[in-house]
Write a protein that holds these residues in place. Structure first.
Motif, PDB file in Angstrom:
ATOM      1  N   ARG A  47      -0.660  10.089  -7.595  1.00  0.00           N
ATOM      2  CA  ARG A  47      -1.600  10.447  -8.667  1.00  0.00           C
ATOM      3  C   ARG A  47      -2.993  10.758  -8.148  1.00  0.00           C
ATOM      4  N   GLY A  48      -3.193  10.753  -6.828  1.00  0.00           N
ATOM      5  CA  GLY A  48      -4.488  11.108  -6.264  1.00  0.00           C
ATOM      6  C   GLY A  48      -5.116   9.971  -5.475  1.00  0.00           C
ATOM      7  N   LEU A  49      -6.397  10.075  -5.259  1.00  0.00           N
ATOM      8  CA  LEU A  49      -7.145   9.103  -4.465  1.00  0.00           C
ATOM      9  C   LEU A  49      -7.174   7.749  -5.160  1.00  0.00           C
ATOM     10  N   VAL A  50      -6.834   6.686  -4.416  1.00  0.00           N
ATOM     11  CA  VAL A  50      -6.834   5.350  -5.009  1.00  0.00           C
ATOM     12  C   VAL A  50      -7.765   4.380  -4.298  1.00  0.00           C
ATOM     13  N   ALA A  51      -8.281   4.755  -3.109  1.00  0.00           N
ATOM     14  CA  ALA A  51      -9.182   3.841  -2.411  1.00  0.00           C
ATOM     15  C   ALA A  51      -9.974   4.594  -1.361  1.00  0.00           C
ATOM     16  N   VAL A  52     -11.132   4.018  -1.055  1.00  0.00           N
ATOM     17  CA  VAL A  52     -11.998   4.552  -0.010  1.00  0.00           C
ATOM     18  C   VAL A  52     -12.701   3.387   0.664  1.00  0.00           C
ATOM     19  N   ALA A  93     -21.439   7.976   7.389  1.00  0.00           N
ATOM     20  CA  ALA A  93     -20.334   7.028   7.554  1.00  0.00           C
ATOM     21  C   ALA A  93     -19.039   7.762   7.884  1.00  0.00           C
ATOM     22  N   THR A  94     -18.195   7.094   8.641  1.00  0.00           N
ATOM     23  CA  THR A  94     -16.818   7.543   8.802  1.00  0.00           C
ATOM     24  C   THR A  94     -16.061   6.956   7.616  1.00  0.00           C
ATOM     25  N   LEU A  95     -15.376   7.808   6.884  1.00  0.00           N
ATOM     26  CA  LEU A  95     -14.669   7.374   5.681  1.00  0.00           C
ATOM     27  C   LEU A  95     -13.167   7.510   5.857  1.00  0.00           C
ATOM     28  N   TRP A  96     -12.453   6.560   5.257  1.00  0.00           N
ATOM     29  CA  TRP A  96     -10.997   6.618   5.184  1.00  0.00           C
ATOM     30  C   TRP A  96     -10.610   6.511   3.726  1.00  0.00           C
ATOM     31  N   VAL A  97      -9.508   7.131   3.376  1.00  0.00           N
ATOM     32  CA  VAL A  97      -9.033   7.127   1.991  1.00  0.00           C
ATOM     33  C   VAL A  97      -7.549   6.772   1.944  1.00  0.00           C
ATOM     34  N   VAL A  98      -7.122   6.362   0.780  1.00  0.00           N
ATOM     35  CA  VAL A  98      -5.698   6.159   0.492  1.00  0.00           C
ATOM     36  C   VAL A  98      -5.386   6.973  -0.752  1.00  0.00           C
ATOM     37  N   ASP A  99      -4.337   7.763  -0.653  1.00  0.00           N
ATOM     38  CA  ASP A  99      -3.852   8.568  -1.774  1.00  0.00           C
ATOM     39  C   ASP A  99      -2.487   8.056  -2.205  1.00  0.00           C
ATOM     40  N   MET A 154       0.855  -1.171   0.000  1.00  0.00           N
ATOM     41  CA  MET A 154       0.000   0.000   0.000  1.00  0.00           C
ATOM     42  C   MET A 154       0.894   1.224   0.000  1.00  0.00           C
ATOM     43  N   THR A 155       0.517   2.229  -0.731  1.00  0.00           N
ATOM     44  CA  THR A 155       1.305   3.441  -0.840  1.00  0.00           C
ATOM     45  C   THR A 155       1.416   4.146   0.500  1.00  0.00           C
ATOM     46  N   SER A 156       0.310   4.360   1.151  1.00  0.00           N
ATOM     47  CA  SER A 156       0.277   5.000   2.454  1.00  0.00           C
ATOM     48  C   SER A 156      -0.881   4.398   3.230  1.00  0.00           C
ATOM     49  N   PRO A 157      -0.840   4.529   4.550  1.00  0.00           N
ATOM     50  CA  PRO A 157      -1.947   3.966   5.327  1.00  0.00           C
ATOM     51  C   PRO A 157      -3.223   4.771   5.104  1.00  0.00           C
ATOM     52  N   PRO A 158      -4.372   4.162   5.382  1.00  0.00           N
ATOM     53  CA  PRO A 158      -5.620   4.913   5.246  1.00  0.00           C
ATOM     54  C   PRO A 158      -5.630   6.086   6.223  1.00  0.00           C
ATOM     55  N   ILE A 159      -6.162   7.195   5.757  1.00  0.00           N
ATOM     56  CA  ILE A 159      -6.309   8.385   6.590  1.00  0.00           C
ATOM     57  C   ILE A 159      -7.776   8.789   6.594  1.00  0.00           C
ATOM     58  N   PRO A 160      -8.214   9.486   7.647  1.00  0.00           N
ATOM     59  CA  PRO A 160      -9.601   9.959   7.647  1.00  0.00           C
ATOM     60  C   PRO A 160      -9.856  10.865   6.444  1.00  0.00           C
ATOM     61  N   ALA A 161     -10.987  10.670   5.818  1.00  0.00           N
ATOM     62  CA  ALA A 161     -11.345  11.503   4.665  1.00  0.00           C
ATOM     63  C   ALA A 161     -11.676  12.914   5.138  1.00  0.00           C
ATOM     64  N   SER A 162     -11.332  13.869   4.304  1.00  0.00           N
ATOM     65  CA  SER A 162     -11.663  15.272   4.570  1.00  0.00           C
ATOM     66  C   SER A 162     -12.676  15.740   3.529  1.00  0.00           C
ATOM     67  N   VAL A 163     -13.209  16.911   3.758  1.00  0.00           N
ATOM     68  CA  VAL A 163     -14.146  17.493   2.800  1.00  0.00           C
ATOM     69  C   VAL A 163     -13.478  17.629   1.432  1.00  0.00           C
ATOM     70  N   GLY A 164     -12.192  17.902   1.421  1.00  0.00           N
ATOM     71  CA  GLY A 164     -11.468  18.028   0.165  1.00  0.00           C
ATOM     72  C   GLY A 164     -11.401  16.742  -0.643  1.00  0.00           C
ATOM     73  N   HIS A 165     -11.548  15.610   0.035  1.00  0.00           N
ATOM     74  CA  HIS A 165     -11.542  14.318  -0.662  1.00  0.00           C
ATOM     75  C   HIS A 165     -12.883  13.996  -1.330  1.00  0.00           C
ATOM     76  N   LEU A 166     -13.942  14.678  -0.918  1.00  0.00           N
ATOM     77  CA  LEU A 166     -15.285  14.290  -1.352  1.00  0.00           C
ATOM     78  C   LEU A 166     -15.462  14.198  -2.865  1.00  0.00           C
TER      79      LEU A 166
END
Length: 144
Positions: A42-47, A33-39, A1-13
């Motif tokens: 090149r940008g967002l790759v998972a949620v 829902a509580t959302l987590w993302v991986v960037d 995995m590129t980076s660990p999941p982080i809490p999603a922010s409004v900017g990720h929406l």
């Protein structure tokens, strides 16, 4: 995995909505829902998301961008949500899927017949209103 999941922010929406919609996943009710993302570079790759109500949780919106599938990221995100759910006192984690039941079964989930679903699931909008007739309901028992 590129980076660990982080809490999603409004900017990720916007990127979250684009990824989920491109894969035909529901976006209604994401605000509950509580959302987590991986960037990556090149940008967002998972949620992935979790809705928790008492001891029952609903894993939702697990989506990995096609270019990153097959890397173990999906399994890592499932374990991240399971750990977060346990921290919130969730003992029964459920999810709905129309085409990935085997993927989740390999990660500790078992299928439950819809007519055997616990009544607590009716409290989740995704289960109540967005569950297609061909969806499989899966369950994973977490540590109390």
């Amino acid at each position: 995995m590129t980076s660990p999941p982080i809490p999603a922010s409004v900017g990720h929406l916007p990127a979250i909505l684009q990824l989920l919609e491109s894969e035909g996943l529901p976006v209604q009710g994401l605000g509950r829902a509580t959302l987590w993302v991986v960037d990556d570079s090149r940008g967002l790759v998972a949620v992935v998301g979790l809705e928790a109500l008492g001891s029952v949780g609903l894993l939702r919106s697990l989506c990995v961008a096609p270019r990153r599938r097959g890397t173990g990221m999906g399994g890592t995100l499932i374990e991240h949500v399971a750990a977060a759910a346990e921290q919130r006192g969730v003992t029964d984690l459920f999810l709905l899927t129309t085409d990935r039941a085997r993927f989740f079964e390999r990660r500790g989930f078992t299928q439950v017949e819809l007519d055997q679903a616990p009544r607590e699931l009716d409290r989740f909008q995704e289960y109540r209103e967005q569950c297609p007739g061909d969806a499989a309901l899966l369950h994973r028992l977490l540590q109390p």
